[in-house]
Design a protein around this motif. Structure first.
Motif, PDB file in Angstrom:
ATOM      1  N   SER A   1      96.969  94.188  13.654  1.00 30.00           N
ATOM      2  CA  SER A   1      96.351  94.254  12.330  1.00 30.00           C
ATOM      3  C   SER A   1      95.624  92.962  11.982  1.00 30.00           C
ATOM      4  CB  SER A   1      97.418  94.558  11.276  1.00 30.00           C
ATOM      5  OG  SER A   1      98.053  95.785  11.547  1.00 30.00           O
TER       6      SER A   1
ATOM      7  N   PHE B   1      88.186 103.652  12.643  1.00 27.84           N
ATOM      8  CA  PHE B   1      87.777 102.314  13.063  1.00 27.84           C
ATOM      9  C   PHE B   1      86.463 102.336  13.839  1.00 27.84           C
ATOM     10  CE2 PHE B   1      92.177 100.719  12.342  1.00 27.84           C
ATOM     11  CZ  PHE B   1      91.821  99.670  11.523  1.00 27.84           C
TER      12      PHE B   1
ATOM     13  N   ALA C   1      92.899  96.829   8.141  1.00 27.44           N
ATOM     14  CA  ALA C   1      93.806  96.089   9.016  1.00 27.44           C
ATOM     15  C   ALA C   1      94.767  95.217   8.216  1.00 27.44           C
ATOM     16  CB  ALA C   1      93.003  95.232   9.990  1.00 27.44           C
TER      17      ALA C   1
ATOM     18  N   ILE D   1      86.922  97.428   7.617  1.00 26.31           N
ATOM     19  CA  ILE D   1      87.847  97.364   8.751  1.00 26.31           C
ATOM     20  C   ILE D   1      88.903  96.299   8.490  1.00 26.31           C
ATOM     21  CG2 ILE D   1      88.064  96.936  11.224  1.00 26.31           C
ATOM     22  CD1 ILE D   1      85.256  97.928  11.605  1.00 26.31           C
TER      23      ILE D   1
ATOM     24  N   GLY E   1      92.399  93.098  13.335  1.00 23.73           N
ATOM     25  CA  GLY E   1      91.546  93.954  12.528  1.00 23.73           C
ATOM     26  C   GLY E   1      90.999  93.263  11.292  1.00 23.73           C
TER      27      GLY E   1
ATOM     28  N   TYR F   1      89.082  96.505  17.538  1.00 22.23           N
ATOM     29  CA  TYR F   1      88.482  96.372  16.213  1.00 22.23           C
ATOM     30  C   TYR F   1      87.058  95.825  16.252  1.00 22.23           C
ATOM     31  CZ  TYR F   1      93.182  97.231  14.485  1.00 22.23           C
ATOM     32  OH  TYR F   1      94.392  97.802  14.216  1.00 22.23           O
TER      33      TYR F   1
END
Length: 472
Positions: A160, A295, A320, A316, A163, A42
Motif C-alpha cells: 500500500s 488500479f 493505497a 491511486i 501505492g 502501482y
C-alpha cells in the motif's frame, strides 16, 4: 571456553530471553521487499498512456499485457507454493529480485509490443512470484505464532505504501525525465535495495538466531539448535510450527498416503476437495479482479470524469493509503474476531465503496470518499488470504495452500482488467464494467456466509500441520 561454546551459550540465553527485535526487523524487511514488488503494480497504470501513445498500442492491448502477467502468476502460483515449502527462501527471493529489475530494464528499452509483454508478463511476473507476497508471508508465518495477523498486516502495508508513493513519483518522473529513464531508475532501486536486505537480514527461521517464534512457549531441544546453526538457511518449517499429532491425523479425512510430510507437500487433491477452499478462493478472485481493474484503469476512469494528470494519478495514492490503514486494521482484528467474520466485513466494505465509485458522477469529493472506503476494505484482501491459507491447512503447508488459492483466484483477476479495458474501447466508458464488478462483489460476499467455521480457524491451525480445514 571455545568460540562455539560461547555462541551456544549466547543462543541459549536468547531462547530464555526472547528478543522480539529480530522478529519485527524481519517484518520491516518484508515491508520493504513488498514495497519494491508493489512498485511494478502501482506504476503500470501511470505508464499506460505514455507507452501506448509512443508505441501506438491500444489501451485494450496494454490491459491485456497486465492481464497476461496475472495469468502467468496464476500458473506459477502452485509451483511457487511448493517451492517455498521446500527450498531455501533466500535463493527464491534473489531470483525474484533479479527478474523484477530485469523487467524494468527491458520495459525501458521496449520498441514493440512483444517486448512489453516479455517485460511485464514474463520477467515481472516471475519476480512477483519469487519475491512477492507468498515467500514473504511464509517467512512471517515461520517467525510468528501470536500476532500473526498484525505482522502480516504490517508487512502488507509495504504494498500500500508503494501505492501511495509510486504513482506520484512515477508521474513526476515521466514529466521530468520521460517514461524510459524513469523505468531505468526504478530498476536500479528494485535490484540494489532488496539484495542488501535479503543478504544481511533475512533468516528463514528464528532458530538460526537462537530464538523462537513470537509467542511460542515450547522449549526447543538444544541439540536441534546446534544442528540448525550448521544449516545454510534451508527451510524446515517444522521449527516454526508443531508436527502433525497422531490425534489430528486420525480426526482428519486424509490418509497417510495423502501427506508427504518429509517434503512438506500437501497434494492438490486434498486442498481442492475442501469446500471452504472454494468458498474463499472465489471471493478472493473477485477482490483481486476489482483491485487490478481499478488500479489499471482508475487514471483513465478519472480523466473521463474531468480530472487531469497528477490529480487523476493521485486517486491511486488515496486508494493505497486507505488500503494501508485497512491492512493493519484487519490484521489487528484477527485476534478479536473469527476469520470468517473478518472476511465478511472486508468484502462488505468493498461493496459499499465500489458502489460509491460507480455512481459518484462528476462529484470529485464523493469519488475521493468512495475510493477511500473501497481501498480500506481492499487492503484486507492479501493479509486475509494468507490467514485463510493457515486456517485451511495449517502453517506447515502454507505455501502449497496459498499458491493454490492464488492459482484459482488470479484468472478472475486477469479477466477483470481485460473486461474493463474491452468495455472502455467499445463503449468509451467503464460504467458497464463497474456495474458488473459491483454485482459479483455482492455475490462473493454472500458466498462467505457458507464457510464452515469449525474447519476454518487460524488459532486451531497454529500448531497443526494438517490444519483444521482439510478434508471434505
Amino acid at each position: 571456553m571455545s568460540v562455539n561454546e560461547v555462541v551456544i551459550t549466547n543462543q541459549s540465553e536468547a531462547v530464555q530471553l526472547p528478543n522480539h527485535f529480530h522478529h519485527w526487523r524481519l517484518v520491516f524487511v518484508g515491508y520493504v521487499i513488498l514495497f519494491i514488488y508493489g512498485s511494478q503494480i502501482y506504476s503500470y497504470g501511470v505508464f499506460l498512456k505514455p507507452i501506448s501513445i509512443e508505441l501506438n498500442v491500444s489501451i485494450a492491448v496494454m490491459s491485456s499485457i497486465s492481464a497476461a502477467s496475472f495469468f502467468v502468476l496464476g500458473v506459477l502460483a502452485p509451483l511457487i507454493g511448493r517451492l517455498v515449502d521446500v527450498y531455501p527462501l533466500k535463493v527464491l527471493l534473489y531470483i525474484g529480485v533479479i527478474a523484477t529489475a530485469a523487467g524494468f530494464f527491458l520495459m525501458s528499452v521496449a520498441q514493440q509490443t512483444w517486448q512489453l509483454l516479455a517485460a511485464k508478463a514474463l520477467l515481472m511476473s516471475v519476480g512477483a512470484a519469487f519475491a512477492g507476497t507468498m515467500p514473504i508471508y511464509k517467512l512471517v508465518t515461520a517467525w510468528f505464532k501470536q500476532k500473526k495477523g498484525l505482522a502480516l498486516g504490517i508487512v502488507g502495508v509495504g504494498l500500500s505504501t508503494a501505492g501511495v508513493i509510486i504513482p506520484i513519483v512515477s508521474a513526476k518522473g515521466i514529466d521530468l525525465l520521460g517514461w524510459r529513464t524513469t523505468l531505468i531508475y526504478m530498476g536500479v532501486v528494485a535490484a540494489l535495495v532488496p539484495i542488501v536486505l535479503i543478504t544481511f537480514f533475512v533468516h528463514v527461521k528464528p532458530s538460526l538466531l537462537g530464538l523462537r517464534a513470537y509467542g511460542d512457549e515450547h522449549e526447543q531441544n538444544k541439540n536441534n539448535d546446534k544442528n540448525n546453526d550448521k544449516n545454510n538457511d534451508t527451510l524446515d518449517s517444522s521449527d516454526a510450527v508443531s508436527h502433525v499429532s497422531n490425534s489430528s491425523q486420525e480426526s482428519s479425512n486424509q490418509s497417510g498416503d495423502d501427506l508427504d510430510t518429509d517434503n512438506n507437500k500437501l497434494p492438490f487433491k486434498v486442498i481442492l476437495k475442501n469446500p471452504n477452499f472454494w468458498l474463499v478462493s472465489i471471493p478472493f478472485g473477485v477482490g483481486l479482479a476489482m483491485l487490478t481493474a481499478l488500479f489499471t484503469h482508475v487514471v483513465s476512469f478519472a480523466e473521463g470524469r474531468g480530472l487531469e494528470g497528477v490529480q487523476a494519478a493521485g486517486l491511486i495514492s488515496i486508494i493505497a493509503g486507505a488500503a494501508m490503514v485497512g491492512k493493519v486494521f484487519h490484521g489487528w482484528l484477527d485476534d478479536k474476531l473469527s476469520l470468517k467474520t473478518l472476511l465478511i466485513i472486508c468484502f462488505s466494505i468493498q461493496c459499499v465503496g465500489f458502489a460509491g465509485v460507480n455512481y459518484s458522477g462528476d462529484h470529485y469529493g464523493w469519488l475521493i470518499l468512495s475510493v477511500t472506503v473501497w481501498g480500506f476494505g481492499a487492503g484486507g484482501v492479501t493479509p486475509l488470504m494468507a490467514l485463510a491459507a493457515v486456517a485451511l491447512n495449517g502453517a506447515k503447508y502454507f505455501g502449497s495452500t496459498f499458491g493454490s488459492i492464488r492459482a484459482c483466484s488470479l484468472p478472475l483477476a486477469a479477466g477483470g482488467t481485460i473486461f474493463a479495458g474491452r468495455m472502455y474501447d467499445v463503449f468509451g466508458s467503464y460504467d458497464l464494467a463497474f456495474d458488473v464488478f459491483l454485482v459479483i462483489c455482492v455475490a462473493a460476499s454472500v458466498l462467505l456466509f457458507f464457510i464452515q467455521p469449525n474447519k476454518f480457524s487460524v488459532k486451531s491451525a497454529q500448531g497443526d500441520g494438517a490444519g483444521a480445514g482439510t478434508g471434505a
